[in-house]
Design a protein around this motif. Sequence first.
Motif, short mmCIF file in Angstrom:
data_model
loop_
_atom_site.label_atom_id
_atom_site.label_comp_id
_atom_site.label_asym_id
_atom_site.label_seq_id
_atom_site.Cartn_x
_atom_site.Cartn_y
_atom_site.Cartn_z
N SER A 1 25.04 97.41 49.26
CA SER A 1 23.56 97.66 48.67
C SER A 1 22.53 96.95 49.42
O SER A 1 21.29 97.32 49.28
CB SER A 1 23.64 97.42 47.19
OG SER A 1 23.59 96.02 47.06
N CYS A 2 22.83 95.90 50.07
CA CYS A 2 21.87 95.10 50.95
C CYS A 2 21.46 95.71 52.32
O CYS A 2 22.55 96.02 52.93
CB CYS A 2 22.42 93.74 51.24
SG CYS A 2 22.70 92.91 49.98
N ILE B 1 19.55 91.09 54.50
CA ILE B 1 20.71 89.98 54.87
C ILE B 1 20.18 88.93 55.88
O ILE B 1 20.42 87.81 55.49
CB ILE B 1 21.88 90.76 55.50
CG1 ILE B 1 22.57 91.54 54.24
CG2 ILE B 1 22.74 89.82 56.05
CD1 ILE B 1 23.68 92.62 54.76
N GLY C 1 19.43 95.88 47.76
CA GLY C 1 20.19 94.64 47.21
C GLY C 1 19.83 94.50 45.94
O GLY C 1 19.04 94.91 45.14
N HIS D 1 15.19 103.28 50.35
CA HIS D 1 16.48 102.84 51.08
C HIS D 1 17.42 103.98 51.34
O HIS D 1 18.46 104.03 51.61
CB HIS D 1 17.31 101.77 50.73
CG HIS D 1 17.89 101.90 49.29
ND1 HIS D 1 17.17 101.69 48.01
CD2 HIS D 1 19.14 102.09 49.16
CE1 HIS D 1 18.02 101.88 47.06
NE2 HIS D 1 19.37 102.17 47.55
N SER E 1 18.98 91.40 44.89
CA SER E 1 17.96 90.39 44.43
C SER E 1 18.28 89.27 43.65
O SER E 1 17.84 88.63 42.76
CB SER E 1 16.61 90.90 44.00
OG SER E 1 15.60 89.98 43.89
N SER F 1 21.91 85.36 54.48
CA SER F 1 23.05 85.71 53.59
C SER F 1 24.17 85.17 54.29
O SER F 1 24.29 85.35 55.44
CB SER F 1 23.07 87.31 53.44
OG SER F 1 22.05 87.56 52.40
N ILE G 1 22.44 99.44 55.79
CA ILE G 1 23.12 98.78 54.57
C ILE G 1 24.14 98.05 55.27
O ILE G 1 24.78 98.59 56.29
CB ILE G 1 23.48 99.72 53.75
CG1 ILE G 1 22.43 100.59 52.92
CG2 ILE G 1 24.42 98.72 52.52
CD1 ILE G 1 21.52 99.84 52.00
N SER H 1 27.15 91.74 47.87
CA SER H 1 26.36 93.07 47.71
C SER H 1 26.47 93.75 48.90
O SER H 1 25.35 94.31 49.17
CB SER H 1 25.01 92.54 47.24
OG SER H 1 24.54 91.58 47.99
#
Length: 118
Positions: free
Chosen positions: A94-95, A100, A20, A38, A22, A105, A62, A91
Amino acid sequence: KKVLPTARKHRVPVTSRAAGPSLSGQAVTDSVLLKLSHSGRNFRRYEILDQGKRITVEPGLIGGEVNRLLQNYHKKHGTQMQYKIGPDPSSIDSCMLGGIISNNSSGMCCGVKQNTYH
């Protein structure tokens, strides 16, 4: 294998980071920053249930991958609805789900009503 024992021995805090952007500074630290891979296969199991209405996932997936899994399930099984996970952070590709959820999130489409707590 030596980072955590060494940090413990010297009483130095460790902050872990996986994936992610950040954007909220979750990976800012004055201690040791441990970057976890990851791209591996750990913590990536999932199970799609109730004709795609529910999915149980491990934290290493992801967010965008989860939506693609649900999309593929819909295509393969011809379900009436194609579901997505509630949070849609910018994102999402990429998270990881663990981040999350732990950061609560949400995203532009779901706001505070469909964040990870609802």
